[in-house]
Design a protein around this motif. Sequence first.
Motif, PDB file in Angstrom:
ATOM      1  N   VAL A  72       1.083  -1.205   0.224  1.00  0.00           N
ATOM      2  CA  VAL A  72       0.155  -0.109   0.149  1.00  0.00           C
ATOM      3  C   VAL A  72       0.906   1.297   0.031  1.00  0.00           C
ATOM      4  O   VAL A  72       0.643   2.235  -0.660  1.00  0.00           O
ATOM      5  CB  VAL A  72      -0.905  -0.057   1.276  1.00  0.00           C
ATOM      6  CG1 VAL A  72      -1.348   1.477   1.300  1.00  0.00           C
ATOM      7  CG2 VAL A  72      -2.095  -1.013   1.238  1.00  0.00           C
ATOM      8  N   LYS A  73       1.850   1.288   0.583  1.00  0.00           N
ATOM      9  CA  LYS A  73       2.669   2.432   0.996  1.00  0.00           C
ATOM     10  C   LYS A  73       3.364   2.598  -0.555  1.00  0.00           C
ATOM     11  O   LYS A  73       3.626   3.691  -0.951  1.00  0.00           O
ATOM     12  CB  LYS A  73       3.858   2.041   1.792  1.00  0.00           C
ATOM     13  CG  LYS A  73       4.714   3.249   2.378  1.00  0.00           C
ATOM     14  CD  LYS A  73       5.682   2.802   3.386  1.00  0.00           C
ATOM     15  CE  LYS A  73       6.408   4.068   3.886  1.00  0.00           C
ATOM     16  NZ  LYS A  73       7.452   3.645   4.891  1.00  0.00           N
ATOM     17  N   LYS A  74       4.050   1.524  -1.110  1.00  0.00           N
ATOM     18  CA  LYS A  74       4.337   1.620  -2.393  1.00  0.00           C
ATOM     19  C   LYS A  74       3.515   2.199  -3.423  1.00  0.00           C
ATOM     20  O   LYS A  74       4.132   2.940  -4.225  1.00  0.00           O
ATOM     21  CB  LYS A  74       5.027   0.124  -2.896  1.00  0.00           C
ATOM     22  CG  LYS A  74       6.162   0.261  -3.931  1.00  0.00           C
ATOM     23  CD  LYS A  74       6.539  -1.077  -4.229  1.00  0.00           C
ATOM     24  CE  LYS A  74       7.075  -1.322  -5.555  1.00  0.00           C
ATOM     25  NZ  LYS A  74       7.757  -2.537  -5.807  1.00  0.00           N
ATOM     26  N   SER A  75       2.292   1.710  -3.349  1.00  0.00           N
ATOM     27  CA  SER A  75       1.284   2.226  -4.348  1.00  0.00           C
ATOM     28  C   SER A  75       1.135   3.555  -4.276  1.00  0.00           C
ATOM     29  O   SER A  75       1.092   4.323  -5.196  1.00  0.00           O
ATOM     30  CB  SER A  75       0.072   1.415  -4.163  1.00  0.00           C
ATOM     31  OG  SER A  75      -1.009   1.717  -4.878  1.00  0.00           O
ATOM     32  N   ARG A  76       1.026   3.939  -2.912  1.00  0.00           N
ATOM     33  CA  ARG A  76       0.576   5.601  -2.568  1.00  0.00           C
ATOM     34  C   ARG A  76       2.058   6.423  -3.194  1.00  0.00           C
ATOM     35  O   ARG A  76       1.614   7.364  -3.735  1.00  0.00           O
ATOM     36  CB  ARG A  76       0.437   5.699  -1.155  1.00  0.00           C
ATOM     37  CG  ARG A  76      -0.995   5.139  -0.830  1.00  0.00           C
ATOM     38  CD  ARG A  76      -1.217   5.306   0.567  1.00  0.00           C
ATOM     39  NE  ARG A  76      -2.447   4.703   0.867  1.00  0.00           N
ATOM     40  CZ  ARG A  76      -2.692   4.322   2.235  1.00  0.00           C
ATOM     41  NH1 ARG A  76      -1.892   4.047   3.218  1.00  0.00           N
ATOM     42  NH2 ARG A  76      -4.077   3.692   2.168  1.00  0.00           N
ATOM     43  N   MET A  77       3.070   5.818  -2.858  1.00  0.00           N
ATOM     44  CA  MET A  77       4.320   6.595  -3.489  1.00  0.00           C
ATOM     45  C   MET A  77       4.273   6.711  -4.869  1.00  0.00           C
ATOM     46  O   MET A  77       4.654   7.887  -5.514  1.00  0.00           O
ATOM     47  CB  MET A  77       5.560   5.950  -2.800  1.00  0.00           C
ATOM     48  CG  MET A  77       5.834   6.180  -1.474  1.00  0.00           C
ATOM     49  SD  MET A  77       7.307   5.170  -0.881  1.00  0.00           S
ATOM     50  CE  MET A  77       8.430   5.685  -2.029  1.00  0.00           C
ATOM     51  N   ARG A  78       3.955   5.598  -5.495  1.00  0.00           N
ATOM     52  CA  ARG A  78       3.972   5.616  -7.019  1.00  0.00           C
ATOM     53  C   ARG A  78       2.915   6.626  -7.379  1.00  0.00           C
ATOM     54  O   ARG A  78       3.121   7.286  -8.309  1.00  0.00           O
ATOM     55  CB  ARG A  78       3.551   4.393  -7.578  1.00  0.00           C
ATOM     56  CG  ARG A  78       4.698   3.317  -7.889  1.00  0.00           C
ATOM     57  CD  ARG A  78       4.478   2.327  -8.741  1.00  0.00           C
ATOM     58  NE  ARG A  78       3.217   1.685  -8.302  1.00  0.00           N
ATOM     59  CZ  ARG A  78       3.221   0.456  -7.557  1.00  0.00           C
ATOM     60  NH1 ARG A  78       4.440  -0.167  -6.936  1.00  0.00           N
ATOM     61  NH2 ARG A  78       2.113  -0.116  -7.207  1.00  0.00           N
ATOM     62  N   SER A  79       1.685   6.600  -6.716  1.00  0.00           N
ATOM     63  CA  SER A  79       0.482   7.512  -7.199  1.00  0.00           C
ATOM     64  C   SER A  79       0.975   8.857  -7.013  1.00  0.00           C
ATOM     65  O   SER A  79       0.557   9.784  -7.798  1.00  0.00           O
ATOM     66  CB  SER A  79      -0.469   6.977  -6.318  1.00  0.00           C
ATOM     67  OG  SER A  79      -1.696   8.177  -6.821  1.00  0.00           O
ATOM     68  N   LYS A  80       1.564   9.350  -5.859  1.00  0.00           N
ATOM     69  CA  LYS A  80       1.814  10.492  -5.711  1.00  0.00           C
ATOM     70  C   LYS A  80       2.972  10.914  -6.665  1.00  0.00           C
ATOM     71  O   LYS A  80       3.240  12.152  -6.951  1.00  0.00           O
ATOM     72  CB  LYS A  80       2.739  10.693  -4.082  1.00  0.00           C
ATOM     73  CG  LYS A  80       1.714  10.931  -3.172  1.00  0.00           C
ATOM     74  CD  LYS A  80       2.305  10.827  -1.702  1.00  0.00           C
ATOM     75  CE  LYS A  80       1.219  10.900  -0.576  1.00  0.00           C
ATOM     76  NZ  LYS A  80       1.833  10.943   0.677  1.00  0.00           N
ATOM     77  N   GLN A  81       4.055  10.147  -6.924  1.00  0.00           N
ATOM     78  CA  GLN A  81       5.032  10.527  -8.007  1.00  0.00           C
ATOM     79  C   GLN A  81       4.544  10.632  -9.543  1.00  0.00           C
ATOM     80  O   GLN A  81       4.879  11.600 -10.023  1.00  0.00           O
ATOM     81  CB  GLN A  81       6.006   9.210  -8.081  1.00  0.00           C
ATOM     82  CG  GLN A  81       7.266   9.637  -8.900  1.00  0.00           C
ATOM     83  CD  GLN A  81       8.077  10.822  -8.686  1.00  0.00           C
ATOM     84  OE1 GLN A  81       8.420  10.823  -7.316  1.00  0.00           O
ATOM     85  NE2 GLN A  81       8.583  11.527  -9.604  1.00  0.00           N
ATOM     86  N   LYS A  82       3.574  10.027  -9.877  1.00  0.00           N
ATOM     87  CA  LYS A  82       2.933  10.154 -10.853  1.00  0.00           C
ATOM     88  C   LYS A  82       2.159  11.548 -10.789  1.00  0.00           C
ATOM     89  O   LYS A  82       1.998  12.252 -12.175  1.00  0.00           O
ATOM     90  CB  LYS A  82       1.809   9.054 -11.184  1.00  0.00           C
ATOM     91  CG  LYS A  82       1.086   9.041 -12.753  1.00  0.00           C
ATOM     92  CD  LYS A  82       0.355   7.847 -12.741  1.00  0.00           C
ATOM     93  CE  LYS A  82      -0.367   7.787 -14.166  1.00  0.00           C
ATOM     94  NZ  LYS A  82      -1.252   6.702 -14.453  1.00  0.00           N
ATOM     95  N   ALA A  83       1.413  11.717  -9.742  1.00  0.00           N
ATOM     96  CA  ALA A  83       0.820  13.357  -9.702  1.00  0.00           C
ATOM     97  C   ALA A  83       1.862  14.302  -9.831  1.00  0.00           C
ATOM     98  O   ALA A  83       1.505  15.196 -10.517  1.00  0.00           O
ATOM     99  CB  ALA A  83      -0.045  13.150  -8.591  1.00  0.00           C
ATOM    100  N   MET A  84       2.921  14.040  -9.357  1.00  0.00           N
ATOM    101  CA  MET A  84       4.186  15.158  -9.284  1.00  0.00           C
ATOM    102  C   MET A  84       4.511  15.264 -10.878  1.00  0.00           C
ATOM    103  O   MET A  84       4.696  16.360 -11.224  1.00  0.00           O
ATOM    104  CB  MET A  84       5.037  15.054  -8.187  1.00  0.00           C
ATOM    105  CG  MET A  84       4.700  15.195  -6.879  1.00  0.00           C
ATOM    106  SD  MET A  84       5.901  14.347  -5.511  1.00  0.00           S
ATOM    107  CE  MET A  84       7.476  14.967  -6.039  1.00  0.00           C
ATOM    108  N   ASP A  85       4.692  14.001 -11.342  1.00  0.00           N
ATOM    109  CA  ASP A  85       5.177  14.174 -12.765  1.00  0.00           C
ATOM    110  C   ASP A  85       4.197  14.854 -13.710  1.00  0.00           C
ATOM    111  O   ASP A  85       4.640  15.794 -14.646  1.00  0.00           O
ATOM    112  CB  ASP A  85       5.501  12.811 -13.396  1.00  0.00           C
ATOM    113  CG  ASP A  85       6.816  12.097 -12.500  1.00  0.00           C
ATOM    114  OD1 ASP A  85       7.597  12.817 -11.961  1.00  0.00           O
ATOM    115  OD2 ASP A  85       6.954  11.057 -12.775  1.00  0.00           O
ATOM    116  N   THR A  86       3.012  14.486 -13.446  1.00  0.00           N
ATOM    117  CA  THR A  86       1.943  14.959 -14.259  1.00  0.00           C
ATOM    118  C   THR A  86       2.013  16.825 -14.200  1.00  0.00           C
ATOM    119  O   THR A  86       1.915  17.428 -15.229  1.00  0.00           O
ATOM    120  CB  THR A  86       0.461  14.490 -14.184  1.00  0.00           C
ATOM    121  OG1 THR A  86       0.777  13.082 -14.365  1.00  0.00           O
ATOM    122  CG2 THR A  86      -0.484  15.070 -14.944  1.00  0.00           C
TER     123      THR A  86
END
Length: 165
Positions: free
Chosen positions: A88-102
């Motif tokens: 879950v932690k890894k998934s949330r980090m990926r989601s945040k990173q994707k939002a930051m990249d966007t």
Amino acid sequence: MSRPSQPKLTTADHNGVSVIQSQAHASAPSSSSLPAVVAGLQQVPQLIPADPSATGGKALAPSKMKKPTVDKDSDEYRQRRERNNLAVKKSRMRSKQKAMDTQQRVNELKEENERLEAKIKLLSKELSVLKDLFLEHAHNLAENVQPPAAEGASPAPNNTTTNGQ
């Protein structure tokens, strides 16, 4: 033409799970040697309960079936929880990173759009200046060039003389 013989399948219901066994791998089921029976069996979740009148004849999905209770103090449970928490932690980090990249890409595109709009304004001004210069030059050329005389209106003087006739 002869068709190859297909192995016959037998099913049995054991603890709410349909068990499919082919005759080629079938072993005689006995209640005392359950692991020996399971070795030749493939377990498939049962969608239709053994007693259709119990649920009104509707099938139950595997997610709706009652799950066995788990001892929350067991090592297995804690390990599964830790793995799940990490996932879950890894998934949330990926989601945040994707939002930051966007968001970064949005900002880059906005900057590029502003640069392009400034370039459009500059080129439009340059086009306007060049168009004005061209029109001024064309007007000056039109004033300096005299239009040719129309034919038959007034003949041009003839400087040639004839021999007394």
